[in-house]
Design a protein around this motif. Structure first.
Motif, PDB file in Angstrom:
ATOM      1  N   ARG A  73      15.007  42.664  51.589  1.00 28.65           N
ATOM      2  CA  ARG A  73      14.520  41.654  50.639  1.00 28.65           C
ATOM      3  C   ARG A  73      13.682  40.604  51.358  1.00 28.65           C
ATOM      4  NH1 ARG A  73      19.978  41.391  48.699  1.00 28.65           N
ATOM      5  NH2 ARG A  73      20.041  39.143  49.053  1.00 28.65           N
ATOM      6  N   ALA A 130      10.322  42.063  52.012  1.00 29.86           N
ATOM      7  CA  ALA A 130       9.554  42.090  50.761  1.00 29.86           C
ATOM      8  C   ALA A 130       8.994  40.703  50.443  1.00 29.86           C
ATOM      9  CB  ALA A 130      10.442  42.588  49.616  1.00 29.86           C
ATOM     10  N   LEU A 131       9.785  39.657  50.738  1.00 26.03           N
ATOM     11  CA  LEU A 131       9.293  38.281  50.549  1.00 26.03           C
ATOM     12  C   LEU A 131       8.100  38.002  51.445  1.00 26.03           C
ATOM     13  CD1 LEU A 131      12.237  35.705  50.285  1.00 26.03           C
ATOM     14  CD2 LEU A 131      10.516  36.254  48.567  1.00 26.03           C
ATOM     15  N   TYR A 154       7.710  32.726  46.982  1.00 32.13           N
ATOM     16  CA  TYR A 154       8.636  33.460  46.112  1.00 32.13           C
ATOM     17  C   TYR A 154       7.986  34.129  44.905  1.00 32.13           C
ATOM     18  CZ  TYR A 154      12.180  30.680  48.567  1.00 32.13           C
ATOM     19  OH  TYR A 154      12.971  30.113  49.524  1.00 32.13           O
ATOM     20  N   ASP A 170      21.954  43.746  54.615  1.00 35.56           N
ATOM     21  CA  ASP A 170      21.360  44.150  53.335  1.00 35.56           C
ATOM     22  C   ASP A 170      20.348  43.139  52.799  1.00 35.56           C
ATOM     23  OD1 ASP A 170      23.041  42.132  52.515  1.00 35.56           O
ATOM     24  OD2 ASP A 170      24.169  43.334  51.081  1.00 35.56           O
ATOM     25  N   GLU A 171      20.245  41.979  53.455  1.00 37.02           N
ATOM     26  CA  GLU A 171      19.239  40.994  53.053  1.00 37.02           C
ATOM     27  C   GLU A 171      17.883  41.228  53.732  1.00 37.02           C
ATOM     28  OE1 GLU A 171      22.073  37.097  52.176  1.00 37.02           O
ATOM     29  OE2 GLU A 171      21.229  37.375  54.182  1.00 37.02           O
ATOM     30  N   VAL A 190      18.139  33.984  51.689  1.00 38.92           N
ATOM     31  CA  VAL A 190      17.310  35.000  51.034  1.00 38.92           C
ATOM     32  C   VAL A 190      17.763  35.062  49.578  1.00 38.92           C
ATOM     33  CG1 VAL A 190      16.646  37.433  50.980  1.00 38.92           C
ATOM     34  CG2 VAL A 190      17.113  36.300  53.174  1.00 38.92           C
ATOM     35  N   ASN A 243      18.857  36.134  45.936  1.00 38.08           N
ATOM     36  CA  ASN A 243      19.420  37.346  45.361  1.00 38.08           C
ATOM     37  C   ASN A 243      18.796  37.554  43.982  1.00 38.08           C
ATOM     38  OD1 ASN A 243      21.019  39.353  44.137  1.00 38.08           O
ATOM     39  ND2 ASN A 243      22.819  38.743  45.326  1.00 38.08           N
ATOM     40  N   PRO A 244      18.073  38.649  43.773  1.00 37.76           N
ATOM     41  CA  PRO A 244      17.373  38.830  42.499  1.00 37.76           C
ATOM     42  C   PRO A 244      18.306  38.977  41.305  1.00 37.76           C
ATOM     43  CG  PRO A 244      17.277  40.842  43.830  1.00 37.76           C
ATOM     44  CD  PRO A 244      17.854  39.769  44.700  1.00 37.76           C
TER      45      PRO A 244
END
Length: 446
Positions: free
Chosen positions: A131, A134-135, A85, A127-128, A286, A288-289
């Motif tokens: 992300r 990107a992880l 992370y 939509d996850e 996932v 959520n920022p």
């Protein structure tokens, strides 16, 4: 001077295998070169590293409870994190990757049982997926071993009851009983000549007066550490690893009160024993920022149970593990701090949702069903809780990196406060200890 209270021999639990043994000690001496305040996993790992590097010096660990690793170190998920992370190149990323490798190596050396059961970070909505990818890239940059992206069929091959569109598979994530690890650190520390004083709640630190009756000790060991019973030890230097009380210990030593500690309670559910077959390894959402915490996840434990959660709600007591635990002082400390209100206002909807889920079991189960639809409210029970020492600055920002603090003047220059050792501190404890030992050597010229 009364001797520090002692305990009988303690054996760490945790799924069989070799059990770490530490012994509570009655004080044979009152002077030490370095006193480490706090016998959580970071304090014990640091004390162990210090005594191994400086065998000619004398060290003590001072702990306010009657047992070791009693708070954050004994109330966590038990996950050995892999380092996915964290921002590439950051201290957290480096220490987690190094710390996980050191943790596995240490457990192998000591015969401490662990399970390398892996982790899936699962995307359940379209939509996850960006992300999640990107992880994956972040994990690769952090040199996390064995990472790969898998699809829906591979998810079910690994976790037959889990549903998802895509997942990040981290096969080297594991689980361990961190209280057992911490107690093994304590045993190492004592075998190397260190002293552990339990039931020693530090309430004051001050310079010895040269005119005192113990003037010789006052010159060589100029710092007095006093506990709530009026007992004293003398030392040359102090390292505090006080977790939930790191800000208060800093303040009583004349150092900065910030960053402040705001306690957040995390409540877990547990799967009923007959339903634990539904979870094989760690299953995480996932992140959520927009929100400051990771969200609900499924965590197998060394004893065969499965924890679900946690939520994250403001605790009204720094060591308040139950819903109605309350301390007027702790509550006022939190709610009169402007940084907390700034955090709350920025995350109001998230905070209200967490409070709602804390009260209603069905709301928590609904979150879990996104990943394992077969889980029902009849399959879960309310479980244990933990309290996270969240460092918060005056602008309402979660302090996400390590903070060391000292001060000026006679006493401030002799103290190193570890103000923030953020998650995953248990995973990273041996790597953190090396960093703290380096800092101690540089600051105190040991």
């Amino acid at each position: 001077m009364a001797a520090a209270a002692g305990l009988l021999r303690q054996r760490a639990g945790g799924g069989g295998g070799a059990a770490a043994v530490w012994r509570a000690q009655r004080r044979q001496r009152s002077t030490f070169d370095v006193a480490v305040v706090g016998a959580g996993i970071v304090g014990l790992a640091s004390a162990r590293e210090l005594v191994r590097r400086h065998p000619s010096l004398t060290f003590a660990v001072l702990e306010k409870e009657k047992e070791l690793a009693h708070h954050q170190s004994g109330h966590n998920s038990g996950v050995i994190h892999s380092g996915i992370y964290y921002t590439p190149g950051s201290l957290k990323a480096k220490l987690c990757v190094q710390g996980a490798a050191l943790c596995y190596e240490y457990c192998d050396q000591k015969g401490i049982p662990y399970k390398q059961c892996g982790k899936l970070i699962v995307a359940v909505e379209q939509d996850e997926i960006p992300r999640l990818k990107a992880l994956y890239e972040r994990g690769l940059q952090n040199n996390v071993r064995g990472l790969k992206l898998i699809g829906a069929k591979e998810i079910q091959a690994k976790e037959p009851f889990c549903r998802g569109l895509m997942a990040l598979d981290s096969p080297y994530t594991g689980i361990v009983n961190y209280k057992q690890v911490a107690q093994s650190y304590a045993e190492d520390f004592q075998e190397a000549g260190g002293t552990i004083l339990t039931d020693f709640e530090v309430t004051n630190m001050e310079m010895a007066k040269e005119s005192s009756s113990e003037s010789e000790d006052g010159l060589k060991y100029p710092v007095i550490v006093r506990n709530s019973k009026g007992e004293e030890i003398y030392c040359r230097h102090i390292v505090t690893c006080a977790g939930l009380y790191s800000d208060r210990l800093s303040e009583i030593s004349g150092c900065s009160p910030e960053p402040r500690i705001v306690p957040f309670r995390g409540d877990y559910l547990v799967l009923k024993p007959e339903k634990c077959y539904m979870v094989k390894g760690n299953i995480y959402p996932v992140p959520n920022p927009r929100f400051p915490f990771l969200g609900f996840h499924f965590t197998p434990r060394m004893d065969g149970s499965v924890w679900l959660g946690p939520n994250a709600v403001l605790a009204f007591k720094r060591e308040g593990y139950k819903l109605f635990d309350f301390s007027t002082g702790d509550f006022l400390d939190a709610v009169t701090y402007s940084g907390l209100w700034k955090l709350v206002l920025r995350n109001l909807s998230y905070g209200l949702s967490e409070m709602y889920r804390a009260c209603f079991l069905s709301a928590q189960v609904k979150e879990l069903q996104k990943f394992i639809p077969e889980v029902t409210i009849n399959d879960v029970l309310r479980g244990p809780s933990g309290v996270r020492a969240q460092a918060l600055d005056s602008d309402g920002n979660l302090v996400d990196d390590f903070v060391f603090d000292g001060g000026s003047g006679d006493i401030g220059s002799r103290i190193l406060h570890v103000r923030n050792a953020p998650s995953p501190a248990a995973t990273s404890s041996l790597a953190i200890a090396k960093m703290i030992a380096d800092e101690v050597k540089q600051r105190f010229e040991l």
